[in-house]
Design a protein around this motif. Sequence first.
Motif, PDB file in Angstrom:
ATOM      1  N   GLU A   3       1.185  -1.608  -0.262  1.00  0.00           N
ATOM      2  CA  GLU A   3      -0.835   0.432   0.016  1.00  0.00           C
ATOM      3  C   GLU A   3       1.125   0.984   0.029  1.00  0.00           C
ATOM      4  O   GLU A   3       1.971   1.019   0.363  1.00  0.00           O
ATOM      5  N   LYS A   4       1.277   2.300  -0.608  1.00  0.00           N
ATOM      6  CA  LYS A   4       1.305   3.407  -0.512  1.00  0.00           C
ATOM      7  C   LYS A   4       0.382   4.532  -0.441  1.00  0.00           C
ATOM      8  O   LYS A   4      -0.560   4.833  -1.032  1.00  0.00           O
ATOM      9  N   PHE A   5       0.557   4.648   0.926  1.00  0.00           N
ATOM     10  CA  PHE A   5      -0.241   6.154   1.316  1.00  0.00           C
ATOM     11  C   PHE A   5       0.865   7.523   2.119  1.00  0.00           C
ATOM     12  O   PHE A   5       2.748   6.443   2.621  1.00  0.00           O
ATOM     13  N   CYS A   6       0.893   8.530   2.125  1.00  0.00           N
ATOM     14  CA  CYS A   6       1.956   8.920   2.855  1.00  0.00           C
ATOM     15  C   CYS A   6       3.230   9.627   2.923  1.00  0.00           C
ATOM     16  O   CYS A   6       4.291   9.486   3.459  1.00  0.00           O
ATOM     17  N   ALA A   7       3.782   8.779   1.207  1.00  0.00           N
ATOM     18  CA  ALA A   7       4.469   8.189   1.093  1.00  0.00           C
ATOM     19  C   ALA A   7       5.090   9.743   1.089  1.00  0.00           C
ATOM     20  O   ALA A   7       4.588  10.806   0.527  1.00  0.00           O
ATOM     21  N   CYS A  32       1.232  10.861   9.786  1.00  0.00           N
ATOM     22  CA  CYS A  32       0.419  11.018   9.126  1.00  0.00           C
ATOM     23  C   CYS A  32      -1.378  10.419   8.913  1.00  0.00           C
ATOM     24  O   CYS A  32      -1.545   9.327   9.162  1.00  0.00           O
ATOM     25  N   GLN A  33      -1.907  11.694   8.573  1.00  0.00           N
ATOM     26  CA  GLN A  33      -3.322  11.052   8.594  1.00  0.00           C
ATOM     27  C   GLN A  33      -3.970  10.748  10.317  1.00  0.00           C
ATOM     28  O   GLN A  33      -4.863   9.649  10.114  1.00  0.00           O
ATOM     29  N   GLY A  34      -3.139  11.375  10.907  1.00  0.00           N
ATOM     30  CA  GLY A  34      -4.016  11.387  12.280  1.00  0.00           C
ATOM     31  C   GLY A  34      -2.963  10.090  13.241  1.00  0.00           C
ATOM     32  O   GLY A  34      -3.964  10.034  14.188  1.00  0.00           O
ATOM     33  N   LYS A  35      -2.165   9.108  12.410  1.00  0.00           N
ATOM     34  CA  LYS A  35      -1.487   8.405  13.183  1.00  0.00           C
ATOM     35  C   LYS A  35       0.315   8.417  12.695  1.00  0.00           C
ATOM     36  O   LYS A  35       0.266   9.385  11.806  1.00  0.00           O
ATOM     37  N   SER A  36       0.874   7.609  13.679  1.00  0.00           N
ATOM     38  CA  SER A  36       2.364   8.137  14.209  1.00  0.00           C
ATOM     39  C   SER A  36       2.607   6.418  13.499  1.00  0.00           C
ATOM     40  O   SER A  36       1.985   5.899  13.849  1.00  0.00           O
ATOM     41  N   GLU A 352      10.787  18.338  22.695  1.00  0.00           N
ATOM     42  CA  GLU A 352      11.056  16.796  22.611  1.00  0.00           C
ATOM     43  C   GLU A 352       9.628  16.217  22.136  1.00  0.00           C
ATOM     44  O   GLU A 352       9.082  16.473  23.256  1.00  0.00           O
ATOM     45  N   ASP A 353       8.755  15.857  20.848  1.00  0.00           N
ATOM     46  CA  ASP A 353       7.428  15.761  21.152  1.00  0.00           C
ATOM     47  C   ASP A 353       7.263  13.800  21.936  1.00  0.00           C
ATOM     48  O   ASP A 353       8.639  13.226  21.264  1.00  0.00           O
ATOM     49  N   LEU A 354       6.871  13.638  22.693  1.00  0.00           N
ATOM     50  CA  LEU A 354       6.704  12.072  23.120  1.00  0.00           C
ATOM     51  C   LEU A 354       5.597  11.335  22.703  1.00  0.00           C
ATOM     52  O   LEU A 354       4.914  10.801  22.986  1.00  0.00           O
ATOM     53  N   ASN A 355       5.452  11.145  20.998  1.00  0.00           N
ATOM     54  CA  ASN A 355       4.346  10.757  20.729  1.00  0.00           C
ATOM     55  C   ASN A 355       2.478  11.149  21.171  1.00  0.00           C
ATOM     56  O   ASN A 355       2.179  10.421  20.875  1.00  0.00           O
ATOM     57  N   SER A 356       2.497  11.751  21.439  1.00  0.00           N
ATOM     58  CA  SER A 356       1.483  12.640  21.359  1.00  0.00           C
ATOM     59  C   SER A 356       0.303  12.149  20.138  1.00  0.00           C
ATOM     60  O   SER A 356       0.617  12.798  19.102  1.00  0.00           O
ATOM     61  N   THR A 357      -1.022  12.802  20.798  1.00  0.00           N
ATOM     62  CA  THR A 357      -2.116  12.048  19.829  1.00  0.00           C
ATOM     63  C   THR A 357      -2.542  13.331  18.704  1.00  0.00           C
ATOM     64  O   THR A 357      -2.393  12.969  17.626  1.00  0.00           O
ATOM     65  N   ASN A 358      -1.877  13.745  19.495  1.00  0.00           N
ATOM     66  CA  ASN A 358      -3.077  15.492  18.801  1.00  0.00           C
ATOM     67  C   ASN A 358      -1.611  16.659  18.156  1.00  0.00           C
ATOM     68  O   ASN A 358      -1.443  17.544  18.045  1.00  0.00           O
ATOM     69  N   GLY A 359      -0.352  16.392  18.759  1.00  0.00           N
ATOM     70  CA  GLY A 359       0.717  16.413  18.106  1.00  0.00           C
ATOM     71  C   GLY A 359       1.395  17.701  18.671  1.00  0.00           C
ATOM     72  O   GLY A 359       1.155  18.329  19.866  1.00  0.00           O
ATOM     73  N   THR A 360       2.373  18.127  19.163  1.00  0.00           N
ATOM     74  CA  THR A 360       3.224  19.559  19.753  1.00  0.00           C
ATOM     75  C   THR A 360       3.725  19.862  18.221  1.00  0.00           C
ATOM     76  O   THR A 360       4.410  19.162  17.394  1.00  0.00           O
ATOM     77  N   TYR A 361       4.061  21.395  18.513  1.00  0.00           N
ATOM     78  CA  TYR A 361       4.191  22.450  17.013  1.00  0.00           C
ATOM     79  C   TYR A 361       4.448  23.217  17.712  1.00  0.00           C
ATOM     80  O   TYR A 361       4.964  23.841  18.681  1.00  0.00           O
ATOM     81  N   LEU A 362       6.409  23.864  16.844  1.00  0.00           N
ATOM     82  CA  LEU A 362       6.909  24.516  17.461  1.00  0.00           C
ATOM     83  C   LEU A 362       7.331  25.664  15.761  1.00  0.00           C
ATOM     84  O   LEU A 362       7.360  24.969  15.183  1.00  0.00           O
ATOM     85  N   ASN A 363       6.774  27.130  16.653  1.00  0.00           N
ATOM     86  CA  ASN A 363       5.920  28.023  15.077  1.00  0.00           C
ATOM     87  C   ASN A 363       5.840  27.493  13.895  1.00  0.00           C
ATOM     88  O   ASN A 363       5.677  27.560  12.867  1.00  0.00           O
ATOM     89  N   GLY A 364       4.728  26.886  14.738  1.00  0.00           N
ATOM     90  CA  GLY A 364       3.638  25.970  13.481  1.00  0.00           C
ATOM     91  C   GLY A 364       3.835  25.366  12.765  1.00  0.00           C
ATOM     92  O   GLY A 364       2.961  23.895  12.199  1.00  0.00           O
TER      93      GLY A 364
END
Length: 391
Positions: A3-7, A32-36, A352-364
């Motif tokens: 399967e080719k996804f998020c390439a 990718c697509q809400g998953k890690s 450093e992000d710890l594989n959070s569900t909704n992500g960590t953002y630095l300056n966007g």
Amino acid sequence: MGEKFCAGGKNQENAAGRKSVGGFKIMEYRRCQGKSYMILKSESAGLGYQMPMLRENRVKGVLPVQRVYEGEEVQFWYDISGKHDLEGYARFHKLGRDFLGNFILSLNRTAQNLGEYLLLEDELCLEPDRIYLNYNEKEISFCYIPGNKKSLESSLGNFMEFFLKHMEHGAQQDIEICYKIYEKSQEEHVRLSDLAELAAQGLSREEKNFKPEEPDIREECEIQQEREEVKKRQKERCGFIKNGFCAKKKILSQWMMDKRNRSKGEEEQFIFEPQEPEEEVSNPTVFLGSERKEILGELRYEGDGRGRNFKIDVPVFLVGSQDGEANGVIFTSSVSRHHALIYREEENYFIEDLNSTNGTYLNGEALGYKEKVPLSKNDKVRFADEAYRFV
């Protein structure tokens, strides 16, 4: 066909230098697509029957995996959404008897599940950075690597070495059980089922040192005599207290009489005796509670809710929603229990992000799992939908 996804996309970690296991090396972590995903690159073909078997069947205890093509390169994407690797988990938690027992039993169940699909238990990877925990369900998931040339016996021995380095030294009984499992794991040709049996015994074993009181079978006359002795001692004690009270009363009466006589005209002589000055102490006592911790930085809240500012006063500052574990607790469902780290190395700060569900953002920009990014003053940081500024 895979399967080719998020390439494509930005590599979130250059994993060069990471150890290779079974011809597979960690390339990067990608969201990718809400998953890690943890992405492995195969140094060999890796096109046997194992990957199609894993892709088409959900083997309990094994990380879901997809084979992905990027050009002529074959990659294997392991779904690690909502999970944390054991290596990172051990940074904040000591590993105890309950964890070890759960690990051994989970490993044994997973090995049995693999047998149903003709998959080999030796191809389970027991490297701490490829063992994943689900905080909410307390499940352990293993990474299956086709072509792994390391036997499970050898892998388990290395894992136990890691466990002992991070073991919680609590109750003596717990320590003894852990060392019994360790010694068993070092035996030649050890079977996983034997370790599982030992682990189950350790988890379910109860203290059996309780001894019921023996019935009193002495003669009634002996019991009565003992009671009389107790009464006699109590009576003597009461008499002693009464006599002592009378003596104190007599002394008090005499003191009152002397006081009245002095008030009628008797003058007391007052002798002044100067006291020597106290010697100065070179190291005076200091109330530690008055000392303030060094403030290394501050996360200043800039969101629309009721967030608060956080003083960063420790070298490693954990942000998350888990009260009692996180240094900066954000009480919102969108923030993961262990969401991100801010730490200092020499004079530089990193996040450093710890594989959070909704992500960590630095300056966007979204951070990848385990991506170590420099943090500068006035940088905008967002944990899920909670906005802060680092000052």
